[in-house]
Design a protein around this motif. Sequence first.
Motif, short mmCIF file in Angstrom:
data_model
loop_
_atom_site.label_atom_id
_atom_site.label_comp_id
_atom_site.label_asym_id
_atom_site.label_seq_id
_atom_site.Cartn_x
_atom_site.Cartn_y
_atom_site.Cartn_z
N LEU A 93 4.50 -3.36 10.97
CA LEU A 93 4.48 -3.12 12.40
C LEU A 93 5.88 -3.11 12.99
N ASP A 94 6.71 -4.04 12.56
CA ASP A 94 8.08 -4.08 13.05
C ASP A 94 8.89 -2.91 12.50
N GLY A 95 8.44 -2.34 11.38
CA GLY A 95 9.12 -1.19 10.81
C GLY A 95 8.79 0.11 11.52
N GLY A 96 7.86 0.04 12.48
CA GLY A 96 7.57 1.23 13.28
C GLY A 96 6.13 1.70 13.23
N ALA A 97 5.27 1.03 12.45
CA ALA A 97 3.86 1.40 12.41
C ALA A 97 3.20 1.05 13.74
N ASP A 98 2.27 1.87 14.18
CA ASP A 98 1.57 1.61 15.43
C ASP A 98 0.31 0.77 15.23
N ASP A 99 -0.23 0.79 14.04
CA ASP A 99 -1.42 0.00 13.73
C ASP A 99 -1.56 -0.05 12.22
N TYR A 100 -2.54 -0.80 11.75
CA TYR A 100 -2.80 -0.91 10.32
C TYR A 100 -4.29 -1.13 10.12
N ILE A 101 -4.76 -0.82 8.94
CA ILE A 101 -6.14 -1.12 8.57
C ILE A 101 -6.15 -1.64 7.14
N LYS A 102 -6.89 -2.70 6.91
CA LYS A 102 -6.91 -3.34 5.61
C LYS A 102 -8.01 -2.75 4.73
N LYS A 103 -7.69 -2.56 3.46
CA LYS A 103 -8.70 -2.18 2.48
C LYS A 103 -9.41 -3.43 1.97
N PRO A 104 -10.71 -3.37 1.74
CA PRO A 104 -11.62 -2.26 2.08
C PRO A 104 -11.95 -2.28 3.57
N PHE A 105 -12.26 -1.12 4.13
CA PHE A 105 -12.57 -1.03 5.55
C PHE A 105 -13.87 -0.25 5.74
N SER A 106 -14.49 -0.45 6.88
CA SER A 106 -15.72 0.28 7.20
C SER A 106 -15.36 1.56 7.94
N VAL A 107 -16.24 2.54 7.88
CA VAL A 107 -16.02 3.80 8.59
C VAL A 107 -15.95 3.55 10.09
N MET A 108 -16.79 2.65 10.59
CA MET A 108 -16.79 2.36 12.02
C MET A 108 -15.46 1.77 12.46
N GLU A 109 -14.89 0.87 11.65
CA GLU A 109 -13.60 0.30 11.99
C GLU A 109 -12.52 1.37 11.98
#
Length: 226
Positions: A93-109
């Motif tokens: 995030l500090d490197g410039g990412a606007d968001d993140y999602i962790k694996k495994p993730f759901s389609v809804m998330e």
Amino acid sequence: MLIYVVEDDTSILKLIEYSLRSKGYDVYCFENGNDFFEKLSEKKPDIVLLDIMLPDIDGTEILTKLREKEDTKNIWVMMITAKTSEYDIISALDGGADDYIKKPFSVMELLSRVGAIARRASTSEKDKNILEFSGIVMNNLKRTVTIDGEQVDFTFKEYELLKYLILNKEIVISREKLLTYIWGYDYEGETRTVDMHIKLLRDKLQEKRNYIKTIRGVGYMLSTKD
């Protein structure tokens, strides 16, 4: 809205592509960084979903390259990662990412997070190209900041934080809301991340540092009033 997805796991890539297309997004998929950059030179997307561990170029390196170039530094980026430590997340995030999602993730998330970024991207398109506040001038096309006519360098997060404060001047903003907008809408990092960046921001504002008011127990407000 155009989305590029960079993911080397074919099954995950197909799932993401199908899910996004079902919501009406225009999607291009890539299994490596080289193919991504080749397409990027032809057409710029609105959003990039970027896996960290890729076969040729590490996702964090791709993110760095995007943020370094004038024509790509404002593209919205969501990292896809199996790395879930607080350090890894904050670094991204500090490197410039606007968001993140962790694996495994759901389609809804996934769709919820992409939808949140899409709304933020649409809002940012309506922002004024020039923002001014008591001698502080931000040029959103060049992403530069001048203070009383003198240019001062800001990191990506510092710039976004200052921009958000100016857009919401004279309004008290909670630490949680700042985390939501600047670091990702459900980022679970502690609010000390906000406090640290506010301190850095104040240092760079120099004589105007006191414009950022601390509202005890709540958050911060940008104001010239005592």
